[in-house]
Design a protein around this motif. Structure first.
Motif, PDB file in Angstrom:
ATOM      1  N   HIS A  80       2.286   7.963 -11.595  1.00 61.03           N
ATOM      2  CA  HIS A  80       1.731   6.783 -12.275  1.00 61.03           C
ATOM      3  C   HIS A  80       0.210   6.819 -12.205  1.00 61.03           C
ATOM      4  O   HIS A  80      -0.361   6.946 -11.122  1.00 61.03           O
ATOM      5  N   GLN A  81      -0.431   6.713 -13.350  1.00 58.76           N
ATOM      6  CA  GLN A  81      -1.889   6.805 -13.430  1.00 58.76           C
ATOM      7  C   GLN A  81      -2.595   5.452 -13.331  1.00 58.76           C
ATOM      8  O   GLN A  81      -3.751   5.389 -12.950  1.00 58.76           O
ATOM      9  N   GLY A  82      -1.933   4.395 -13.687  1.00 61.66           N
ATOM     10  CA  GLY A  82      -2.574   3.082 -13.705  1.00 61.66           C
ATOM     11  C   GLY A  82      -2.522   2.384 -12.366  1.00 61.66           C
ATOM     12  O   GLY A  82      -2.137   2.953 -11.344  1.00 61.66           O
ATOM     13  N   LYS A  83      -2.896   1.121 -12.418  1.00 59.27           N
ATOM     14  CA  LYS A  83      -2.872   0.287 -11.222  1.00 59.27           C
ATOM     15  C   LYS A  83      -1.420  -0.059 -10.874  1.00 59.27           C
ATOM     16  O   LYS A  83      -0.598  -0.274 -11.760  1.00 59.27           O
ATOM     17  N   VAL A  84      -1.125  -0.110  -9.601  1.00 62.78           N
ATOM     18  CA  VAL A  84       0.184  -0.551  -9.126  1.00 62.78           C
ATOM     19  C   VAL A  84       0.007  -1.986  -8.653  1.00 62.78           C
ATOM     20  O   VAL A  84      -0.660  -2.237  -7.659  1.00 62.78           O
ATOM     21  N   LYS A  85       0.583  -2.918  -9.425  1.00 60.98           N
ATOM     22  CA  LYS A  85       0.433  -4.332  -9.109  1.00 60.98           C
ATOM     23  C   LYS A  85       1.469  -4.761  -8.086  1.00 60.98           C
ATOM     24  O   LYS A  85       2.599  -4.297  -8.104  1.00 60.98           O
ATOM     25  N   SER A  86       1.073  -5.684  -7.234  1.00 62.51           N
ATOM     26  CA  SER A  86       2.022  -6.274  -6.302  1.00 62.51           C
ATOM     27  C   SER A  86       2.943  -7.202  -7.083  1.00 62.51           C
ATOM     28  O   SER A  86       2.479  -8.062  -7.822  1.00 62.51           O
TER      29      SER A  86
ATOM     30  N   GLU B 152       8.182  -5.111 -10.493  1.00 65.11           N
ATOM     31  CA  GLU B 152       7.357  -4.333 -11.431  1.00 65.11           C
ATOM     32  C   GLU B 152       8.089  -3.018 -11.614  1.00 65.11           C
ATOM     33  O   GLU B 152       8.520  -2.396 -10.636  1.00 65.11           O
TER      34      GLU B 152
ATOM     35  N   ARG C 239       2.389   1.618  -3.473  1.00 61.90           N
ATOM     36  CA  ARG C 239       1.384   2.110  -4.419  1.00 61.90           C
ATOM     37  C   ARG C 239       1.209   3.615  -4.276  1.00 61.90           C
ATOM     38  O   ARG C 239       1.207   4.351  -5.257  1.00 61.90           O
TER      39      ARG C 239
ATOM     40  N   GLN D  89       2.204   6.241  -7.229  1.00 65.34           N
ATOM     41  CA  GLN D  89       1.151   7.092  -7.782  1.00 65.34           C
ATOM     42  C   GLN D  89       1.431   8.568  -7.529  1.00 65.34           C
ATOM     43  O   GLN D  89       1.138   9.411  -8.370  1.00 65.34           O
TER      44      GLN D  89
ATOM     45  N   THR E 259       0.843  -1.204   0.000  1.00 67.58           N
ATOM     46  CA  THR E 259       0.000   0.000   0.000  1.00 67.58           C
ATOM     47  C   THR E 259       0.873   1.246   0.000  1.00 67.58           C
ATOM     48  O   THR E 259       0.620   2.197  -0.743  1.00 67.58           O
TER      49      THR E 259
ATOM     50  N   TYR F  36       8.340   0.963 -13.402  1.00 67.91           N
ATOM     51  CA  TYR F  36       7.535   2.111 -13.815  1.00 67.91           C
ATOM     52  C   TYR F  36       8.461   3.203 -14.327  1.00 67.91           C
ATOM     53  O   TYR F  36       9.399   3.590 -13.640  1.00 67.91           O
TER      54      TYR F  36
END
Length: 158
Positions: free
Chosen positions: A61-67, A74, A53, A57, A50, A76
């Motif tokens: 970062h506009q999209g989803k932050v994946k675990s 991951e 993320r 963001q 969390t 970015y």
């Protein structure tokens, strides 16, 4: 080691600290030729992902932050930063980081967010900041420790 303590009554408080740290990092001049390395420690479910993320963001970062629990990393691209979010929970041996090309992730405009960094000991870069998130009943306690000159400069502004 310099430290600051935060009491986080809610997820919103956790995200606010992550956002503030992202602002501090974004406004600081990088005089190192090494990545900024942040180690995130805490039990399962404490809030490491969390926090990551919220940090990612807050840097745009506009999209989803994946675990990255299953992929280990991951990445970015958020100019001027390249952020690599590692989750080493499933890492069996630190040498696996060498096999996946850890050195390719370590340039000067890079931020490394590493969950479960103890599993990459000896291969993962030493941290500038160490963040420990611990359960405090239904809330969380967070300790942010600075282990380098760069880390202390960031911590002072947090």
């Amino acid at each position: 080691m310099s430290e600051k303590q935060f009491f986080l009554a809610s997820e919103a408080d956790l995200l606010a600290v992550a956002e503030r740290l992202a602002q501090v990092v974004n406004n600081a001049k990088n005089t190192d030729d090494k990545p900024l390395t942040i180690h995130l420690l805490g039990e399962l479910g404490a809030g490491k992902t969390t926090f990551s993320r919220g940090f990612i963001q807050a840097l745009g970062h506009q999209g989803k932050v994946k675990s990255p629990t299953y992929t280990l990393v991951e990445s970015y691209e958020l100019p001027p930063w390249q952020i690599h979010h590692f989750d080493l929970y499933r890492l069996a041996d630190p040498e696996e980081l060498e096999f996946m090309g850890i050195r390719d992730y370590l340039d000067s405009n890079t931020i490394i967010l590493a969950e479960w960094p103890q599993r990459g000991a000896g291969v993962l870069p030493e941290p500038d900041l160490k963040i420990v998130i611990a359960y405090a009943d239904k809330a969380r306690d967070m300790t942010v420790g600075a282990l380098t000159t760069r880390g202390r400069e960031l911590l002072e502004k947090l």
